[in-house]
Design a protein around this motif. Structure first.
Motif, short mmCIF file in Angstrom:
data_model
loop_
_atom_site.label_atom_id
_atom_site.label_comp_id
_atom_site.label_asym_id
_atom_site.label_seq_id
_atom_site.Cartn_x
_atom_site.Cartn_y
_atom_site.Cartn_z
N ALA A 48 0.83 -1.21 0.00
CA ALA A 48 0.00 0.00 0.00
C ALA A 48 0.86 1.26 0.00
N TYR A 49 1.93 1.26 0.79
CA TYR A 49 2.80 2.43 0.86
C TYR A 49 3.50 2.66 -0.48
N ASN A 50 4.02 1.61 -1.08
CA ASN A 50 4.71 1.76 -2.36
C ASN A 50 3.73 2.09 -3.49
N THR A 51 2.49 1.65 -3.36
CA THR A 51 1.47 2.06 -4.33
C THR A 51 1.24 3.56 -4.25
N LEU A 52 1.24 4.10 -3.03
CA LEU A 52 1.11 5.54 -2.84
C LEU A 52 2.27 6.27 -3.50
N LEU A 53 3.48 5.76 -3.32
CA LEU A 53 4.65 6.39 -3.95
C LEU A 53 4.56 6.32 -5.47
N GLN A 54 4.08 5.19 -5.97
CA GLN A 54 3.98 5.02 -7.42
C GLN A 54 2.95 5.96 -8.02
N THR A 55 1.82 6.15 -7.35
CA THR A 55 0.81 7.08 -7.87
C THR A 55 1.29 8.53 -7.80
N ALA A 56 2.23 8.81 -6.88
CA ALA A 56 2.80 10.15 -6.79
C ALA A 56 4.00 10.32 -7.72
#
Length: 440
Positions: free
Chosen positions: A427-435
């Motif tokens: 979930a955290y890396n998904t947030l980074l990827q969307t940013a």
């Protein structure tokens, strides 16, 4: 002699055992998340395809730049005339001595070179447009690289969860098998009814089936991970649990949105494609202008027994203008302008989607952290519940069903915690990827 053969046989057997042991060691590999990401990026077929696209875009720039170079053509022909042509020269002085002249063949060669001097800017716009598209291809590759990294993290998380499930179910199966032994002794001594023994035996069988499913899932996760990393599918991969034991600090949603609008590769690639499309409008307008080129040529011809031409060198300036461009160019400009409008609309849609993705990823990460907290409390509760239920059962205050239910609840909470920890990393890396900052 028999003793020597026996000794040699034992030695050979030990060698085979050692070789098998080494092979087994080679087929098992503990891998960290960072190592997995590096291997996946190196061996990704998608990224290799992107590299080929970048090479193609670079070649397009070279092709556009070569439009500035002169066009050179060479042509030549040999012609056979089966019927002699009628030749009439208007000059009286040249008629003398050509009576009965027959021409049956002809040969000629032409060399032409043209160096463009002015094309209305078409060459310039073509080069600039190709450069923008090359940069866009590079950004596409960078965007796909982030997708590959996130996909690797997700696969690594699945590998960890499947491994943890096998470990926990094995431990539970050992406890369940021991319970079956204890209940068997109690049943033999007439201390419990046979029905209670059958219940714990059935639960042990169900746990054994669950273990088979867990081991199968772990095998599939390992094969998927190995193929993704470019390793042999027989490689047994073991996820390093410390790679997922991390704490993260997050920014506000507004900060992630601003980062995304500046750092997302797909946004920047679309902006470059818009610039290329805008140059397409300018390039289309160049059809309204004539083209100017410096020309040079050489002509040689030979008609046996009649005419020979050598050293016919030409140098000049050529002008070319298509009158039909006056009524055909407008539609080309409209098409190019429509492409710009399409990209503009795509940019607006992408901006809206990014804001939605940021909010979804942000809430997903917060939810994953809360789940860990809840599941960790649930472990304490389930452990205490099992202890109390076990004491009650030992004092004949709880049924066997109550004891087994408490045991299942305890196992489930342990699985929930390990899964939640792995899901939080994703979930955290998904947030980074969307940013757009996953690869930073």
């Amino acid at each position: 002699m028999k003793h020597k053969l026996t000794t040699a046989g034992i030695f050979l057997l030990l060698c085979l055992v050692n070789i098998q042991s080494l092979l087994a060691q080679d087929s098992t590999r503990t891998i960290t998340l960072k190592e997995a990401i590096n291997l996946s990026v190196t061996n990704s077929h998608l990224l290799k395809n992107n590299k080929a696209k970048i090479n193609e875009a670079t070649a397009v720039i070279k092709e556009a730049s070569e439009s500035r170079l002169p066009d050179v053509t060479v042509s030549g022909s040999y012609l056979y005339l089966p019927v002699s042509p009628n030749i009439h020269l208007k000059s009286d002085t040249s008629r003398k001595g050509i009576g009965g002249l027959k021409v049956s063949q002809a040969m000629y060669g032409i060399f032409n070179a043209a160096l463009p001097l002015y094309t209305g800017g078409k060459i310039k716009y073509g080069i600039e447009s190709a450069k923008y598209l090359e940069e866009a291809a590079k950004l596409d590759a960078a965007d796909n690289k982030e997708a590959v990294i996130l996909n690797t993290i997700n696969a690594y998380s699945n590998l960890f969860k499947s491994m943890k499930a096998v470990t926990l179910v094995k431990e539970n199966l050992e406890q369940s098998n021991q319970r079956v032994k204890d209940f068997t002794n109690l049943e033999k001594n007439g201390l419990i009814p046979r029905n209670d023994l059958l219940k714990v035996a059935l639960q042990s069988s169900n746990i054994a089936l669950t273990l088979l499913d867990a081991e199968s899932n772990n095998k599939i996760a390992s094969v998927n991970m190995a193929l993704m990393l470019g390793l042999k599918e027989q490689t047994v991969l073991i996820a390093d649990s410390f790679s997922l034991q991390q704490t993260y600090s997050i920014k506000t949603i507004e900060e992630y949105e601003q980062l995304a609008l500046m750092a997302r590769n797909d946004i920047n690639a679309l902006a470059l494609r818009k610039k290329s499309a805008e140059l397409g409008i300018k390039s289309a307008k160049t059809d309204y202008y004539p083209s100017l080129a410096l020309t040079a040529g050489y002509i040689a011809a030979n008609l046996p027994a009649f005419l020979t031409i050598t050293n016919a060198i030409t140098v000049g300036v050529g002008v070319k203008y298509s009158l039909s461009s006056l009524w055909k160019t407008k539609s080309k400009i409209e098409q190019a302008d429509a492409r710009v409008q399409q990209i503009t609309a795509s940019q607006e849609m992408l901006n809206d989607n990014i804001r939605l993705q940021i909010n979804q990823a942000y809430q997903g990460y917060l939810l994953s952290r809360k789940k860990i907290e809840v599941y960790q409390k649930a472990i304490e509760q389930a452990t205490e519940n099992y202890r109390i239920t076990k004491n009650k059962y030992d004092n004949s205050l709880a049924t066997t069903t109550d004891l087994l239910d408490a045991d299942v609840a305890q196992l489930q909470t342990k699985l929930n915690v390990s899964n939640a920890i792995a899901d939080a990393v994703v979930a955290y890396n998904t947030l980074l990827q969307t940013a757009g900052i996953l690869n930073n």
